[in-house]
Design a protein around this motif. Structure first.
Motif, PDB file in Angstrom:
ATOM      1  N   ARG A   1      -4.282  14.931 106.926  1.00  0.00           N
ATOM      2  CA  ARG A   1      -3.096  15.760 106.692  1.00  0.00           C
ATOM      3  C   ARG A   1      -2.247  15.935 107.953  1.00  0.00           C
ATOM      4  O   ARG A   1      -1.036  16.128 107.859  1.00  0.00           O
ATOM      5  CB  ARG A   1      -3.517  17.128 106.146  1.00  0.00           C
TER       6      ARG A   1
ATOM      7  N   ILE B   1       1.462  21.253 105.422  1.00  0.00           N
ATOM      8  CA  ILE B   1       0.205  21.067 104.675  1.00  0.00           C
ATOM      9  C   ILE B   1      -1.012  21.158 105.583  1.00  0.00           C
ATOM     10  O   ILE B   1      -2.140  20.920 105.138  1.00  0.00           O
ATOM     11  CB  ILE B   1       0.203  19.713 103.944  1.00  0.00           C
TER      12      ILE B   1
ATOM     13  N   THR C   1      -4.947  25.455 102.723  1.00  0.00           N
ATOM     14  CA  THR C   1      -3.988  24.701 101.919  1.00  0.00           C
ATOM     15  C   THR C   1      -4.771  23.845 100.937  1.00  0.00           C
ATOM     16  O   THR C   1      -5.317  22.799 101.273  1.00  0.00           O
ATOM     17  CB  THR C   1      -3.101  23.800 102.800  1.00  0.00           C
TER      18      THR C   1
ATOM     19  N   LEU D   1       3.229  14.009  99.853  1.00  0.00           N
ATOM     20  CA  LEU D   1       2.472  15.097  99.217  1.00  0.00           C
ATOM     21  C   LEU D   1       1.475  14.543  98.196  1.00  0.00           C
ATOM     22  O   LEU D   1       0.376  15.093  98.033  1.00  0.00           O
ATOM     23  CB  LEU D   1       3.439  16.066  98.541  1.00  0.00           C
TER      24      LEU D   1
ATOM     25  N   ILE E   1      -0.770  22.145  97.315  1.00  0.00           N
ATOM     26  CA  ILE E   1       0.043  20.959  97.609  1.00  0.00           C
ATOM     27  C   ILE E   1       0.723  20.462  96.339  1.00  0.00           C
ATOM     28  O   ILE E   1       1.876  20.018  96.360  1.00  0.00           O
ATOM     29  CB  ILE E   1      -0.843  19.858  98.237  1.00  0.00           C
TER      30      ILE E   1
END
Length: 355
Positions: free
Chosen positions: A105, A255, A260, A95, A265
């Motif tokens: 991602r 994610i 997002t 993350l 995150i």
């Protein structure tokens, strides 16, 4: 005086011989068995005390076995949490990496999925004798979040007493497979109340994940007839301000969803970190419990040895003394036989008068 009706000398010799024979039997039994007190007839008080101590030793042996079984369950759960911590660290690092604008991602999500899958496998495998403290089903018959661990055995006022310690296993439940609502949503809500202290724990995680000034605050839904609190990894969290489609649990982190943001995150990261700290607390609790069980098991073994020594003091024969006594009694028996032979020869002198 010589009598043809009563031979007093022979009777005396016979009594002496009988006493020597009884003593010889006792000495032989003690030498052969090694016990001075073998039955209540040998000494009622010592026999009763020794018998009670032997019973206590049997209970202490069973206690040692029970503690060993409990410790196996504790150590298994502790190992599962330790491995879970390692995988949560992977999720946390991933993350952090996803904060970069240049991060792929999609590939990072693969790492997250693998780590979360490993955690699920670890939790499902952390079972001993059909008992699993990390992956549970809280609405199963007989389920209890509190584990009763056997600690000690004692005898007070003539009564046996077993001491137990309660371990709140809800502090480290990772997954709860309790029944979900018919219409599942992103957090798989349930009408079954959270196990043990999980509701308060998840609320604490949400609070730690919502520092002052954060773009999002986190909350866990717990209300009568409707809750999103399951285990530490499958509890659902809500975001404020609300982001469409972005209610989440750690087990469903994604994610790659549209919209997002880096702030979102970062919120995921704080929830994962707060959960990681809770898992660490659970592992520490289990470690301390394992150390306590080890101490209690060692104490039970030492008590068994002490009781064994006490039993020996009360009932064991001194083999050197008994062997010496045996030799002396054998000599007395031989002398008794000789004396009886001499005493029995006296009537022969009377018969000689009639020759």
């Amino acid at each position: 005086m010589t009598s043809i009706l009563t031979n007093a000398r022979a009777l005396t010799a016979l009594r002496t011989l009988g006493a020597a024979g009884d003593g010889l039997d006792t000495a032989n039994r003690r030498v052969s068995t090694g016990a001075r007190i073998g039955s209540a007839a040998d000494g009622a008080a010592y026999w009763a005390i020794a018998t009670s101590l032997r019973g206590d030793n049997g209970s202490l042996a069973a206690l040692t076995d029970a503690i060993g079984l409990d410790q196996t369950a504790v150590d298994t759960a502790a190992l599962g949490l330790t491995r879970t911590v390692e995988q949560l660290k992977v999720v946390s690092r991933t993350l952090v990496a996803a904060q970069s604008e240049q991060a792929d991602r999609g590939k990072l999500q693969l790492d997250i999925g693998i780590a979360l899958g490993a955690i699920r496998s670890i939790a499902e495998s952390s079972a001993v004798g059909g008992s699993n403290w990390l992956s549970v089903k809280s609405d199963a018959p007989g389920f209890s979040a509190n584990q009763q661990l056997v600690m000690a055995f004692s005898r007070r006022d003539g009564s046996a007493n077993l001491t137990r310690s309660t371990l709140d296993a809800s502090q480290f439940i990772l997954f709860d497979a309790k029944a979900r609502d018919a219409s599942p949503d992103w957090v798989e809500s349930s009408s079954v109340a959270p196990a043990g202290t999980l509701a308060a724990i998840t609320q604490g995680i949400a609070t730690r994940a919502s520092p002052t000034g954060a773009p999002y605050t986190v909350s866990a839904v717990v209300s009568a007839g409707h809750t999103h609190t399951n285990g530490l990894l499958d509890t659902g969290y809500l975001l404020n301000p609300t982001v469409a489609g972005f209610g989440f649990s750690i087990n469903t982190l994604d994610i790659t969803q549209p919209n997002t943001s880096r702030a979102l995150i970062e919120t995921y990261l704080r929830v994962v970190d707060a959960t990681l700290q809770q898992v660490l607390d659970g592992a520490a609790l289990l470690g301390s419990t394992s150390a306590l069980l080890t101490a209690q098991r060692d104490f039970a073994r030492q008590m068994t040895a002490i009781n064994g020594a006490a039993i020996g003091t009360l009932t064991d024969a001194d083999i050197e003394v008994e062997s010496t006594r045996l030799k002396a009694l054998q000599a007395q028996q031989m002398l008794g036989l000789r004396s009886l032979s001499i005493a029995n020869s006296a009537p022969g002198t009377v018969l000689a008068l009639f020759n």
